[in-house]
Design a protein around this motif. Structure first.
Motif, short mmCIF file in Angstrom:
data_model
loop_
_atom_site.label_atom_id
_atom_site.label_comp_id
_atom_site.label_asym_id
_atom_site.label_seq_id
_atom_site.Cartn_x
_atom_site.Cartn_y
_atom_site.Cartn_z
N TYR B 35 0.84 -1.19 0.00
CA TYR B 35 0.00 0.00 0.00
C TYR B 35 0.88 1.24 0.00
O TYR B 35 1.99 1.23 0.54
CB TYR B 35 -0.87 0.07 1.26
N LEU B 43 -4.71 5.40 2.31
CA LEU B 43 -3.99 4.15 2.09
C LEU B 43 -4.53 3.53 0.82
O LEU B 43 -5.69 3.13 0.75
CB LEU B 43 -4.22 3.18 3.25
N ILE B 45 -4.13 0.62 -2.28
CA ILE B 45 -3.51 -0.63 -2.69
C ILE B 45 -2.69 -0.42 -3.96
O ILE B 45 -3.09 0.32 -4.87
CB ILE B 45 -4.58 -1.73 -2.92
N PHE B 90 3.36 0.72 3.00
CA PHE B 90 3.03 -0.32 3.97
C PHE B 90 2.89 -1.66 3.27
O PHE B 90 2.23 -1.77 2.23
CB PHE B 90 1.72 -0.01 4.68
N PHE B 97 -9.17 -14.74 0.00
CA PHE B 97 -10.47 -15.32 -0.28
C PHE B 97 -11.32 -15.55 0.96
O PHE B 97 -12.37 -16.16 0.89
CB PHE B 97 -10.35 -16.63 -1.07
N ASN B 99 -12.91 -13.64 4.63
CA ASN B 99 -13.11 -12.36 5.32
C ASN B 99 -12.28 -12.32 6.58
O ASN B 99 -12.76 -12.54 7.68
CB ASN B 99 -14.60 -12.17 5.62
N GLN B 100 -11.00 -12.09 6.40
CA GLN B 100 -10.06 -11.99 7.50
C GLN B 100 -9.32 -10.67 7.39
O GLN B 100 -9.07 -10.19 6.28
CB GLN B 100 -9.05 -13.15 7.45
N PRO B 101 -8.97 -10.07 8.53
CA PRO B 101 -8.27 -8.78 8.45
C PRO B 101 -6.86 -8.94 7.89
O PRO B 101 -6.23 -9.98 8.04
CB PRO B 101 -8.23 -8.32 9.91
N GLN B 102 -6.39 -7.88 7.26
CA GLN B 102 -5.01 -7.82 6.84
C GLN B 102 -4.16 -7.30 8.01
O GLN B 102 -4.61 -6.46 8.79
CB GLN B 102 -4.86 -6.89 5.64
N HIS B 103 -2.96 -7.83 8.09
CA HIS B 103 -2.02 -7.41 9.13
C HIS B 103 -0.92 -6.59 8.48
O HIS B 103 -0.35 -7.03 7.48
CB HIS B 103 -1.43 -8.63 9.85
N PHE B 104 -0.62 -5.44 9.06
CA PHE B 104 0.29 -4.48 8.44
C PHE B 104 1.65 -4.42 9.12
O PHE B 104 1.77 -4.62 10.35
CB PHE B 104 -0.32 -3.08 8.48
N GLY B 105 2.66 -4.11 8.32
CA GLY B 105 3.96 -3.74 8.86
C GLY B 105 3.93 -2.29 9.33
O GLY B 105 2.91 -1.61 9.19
N ASP B 106 5.05 -1.82 9.87
CA ASP B 106 5.10 -0.47 10.43
C ASP B 106 5.41 0.61 9.40
O ASP B 106 5.51 1.78 9.75
CB ASP B 106 6.12 -0.41 11.56
#
Lengths: 114, 113
Positions: B35, B43, B45, B90, B97, B99-106
Motif C-alpha cells: 500500500y 492508504l 492498494i 506499507f 479469499f 473475510n479476515q483482516p489484513q495485518h500491516f507492517g510499520d
C-alpha cells in the motif's frame, strides 16, 4: 472517486465518555467492513470487523454498527480512554476478480482528553 | 516476534536512484500486499500477491516492480525515483479469499530529495 469516506478528520472526546466515529461507503458490493487503529510511526492495527449479514458486532469497549440501507457504519468506544487517542481508519472489503481488496477511508484522528 | 516486518523504516535518497523495500511475514498467510499512504493520508492498494502470483496490480507506474520469492516475502523495487514517490509504503498480509483482516507492517517512509 472515494468509495469509502470518513467525513470527520478529527474528534475530541473527554475521558470516560463515548467516542463515535463514522464512515460512509458507496459500493454496494462491499460485504465486509473493518476498523483499524493507527499510532504515529506504526502500521494500522486491526480493531474490529463486521460482516454485511450483521448489523452489530461488539468486542469489549468497541462496537461496530452497520446500516446497509444507508451504506453507513460507525465505531463506538465506551468508555473512551486516553490510550485510545490515535487515527482510526474505516475499510471496506469486496471481491475484485478472484481476490479480496480493501478500500480505506482517509481516517479520523481521535483525541481523548484526560 | 513481529508478524509483518519491513525494512528499512526510513529511506532518504536522490531523485533518479533505484531502491528496494523488503517485507516478510511469519503468520503463514498466503497473500501479501503493498500500500502507499500519500500526503492526504489515504492508504491505497498498489499490488497483491497470492502464493507468489500477482493478483492485483493497480494503476502504478512500471518503475514499481514487486517481487515475491516465496509466499512469506514480498519486496518492492522502485526504479528512477521521482519526487512524487515520496510517501509511506506499507506491506500487509492475510489469508486470501476469506473475510479476515489484513495485518500491516510499520511502514517505510520514503523521502526523495
Amino acid at each position: 472517486d472515494q468509495q469509502v469516506k470518513q467525513n470527520s478528520p478529527s474528534l475530541r472526546v473527554q475521558e470516560g465518555r463515548i467516542s463515535i466515529l463514522n464512515c460512509d461507503y458507496t459500493n454496494s458490493m462491499f460485504d465486509y467492513f473493518l476498523w483499524y487503529k493507527k499510532y504515529p510511526a506504526e502500521g494500522p492495527t486491526f480493531l474490529i470487523s463486521i460482516s454485511s449479514i450483521k448489523d452489530k458486532n461488539e468486542d469489549g469497549r468497541f462496537t461496530v454498527f452497520l446500516n446497509k440501507s444507508a451504506k453507513h457504519l460507525s465505531l463506538h468506544i465506551v468508555p473512551s480512554q486516553p490510550g485510545d487517542s490515535a487515527v482510526y481508519f474505516c475499510a471496506a472489503s469486496g471481491l475484485r476478480g478472484s481476490a479480496r481488496q480493501l478500500t480505506f477511508g482517509s481516517g479520523t484522528q481521535l483525541t481523548v482528553l484526560p | 516476534d513481529t508478524a509483518v516486518s519491513q525494512t528499512p523504516k526510513y529511506l532518504v535518497t536522490q531523485m533518479g536512484n533505484d531502491k528496494s523495500i523488503k517485507c516478510e511475514q511469519n503468520l503463514g498467510h498466503d497473500t501479501m500486499y503493498w500500500y502507499k499512504q500519500d500526503s492526504k493520508k489515504f492508504l491505497k492498494i498498489m499490488f497483491s500477491y497470492n502464493n507468489k502470483e500477482l493478483i492485483i496490480n493497480e494503476t502504478v507506474p512500471n518503475r514499481f516492480s514487486p517481487k515475491s520469492p516465496d509466499k512469506a516475502h514480498l519486496n518492492l523495487h522502485i526504479n528512477s525515483l521521482e519526487l512524487g514517490d515520496s510517501a509511506v509504503y506499507f506491506c500487509a498480509s492475510s489469508q486470501a479469499f476469506l473475510n479476515q483482516p489484513q495485518h500491516f507492517g510499520d511502514g517505510t517512509r520514503l523521502s526523495i530529495l
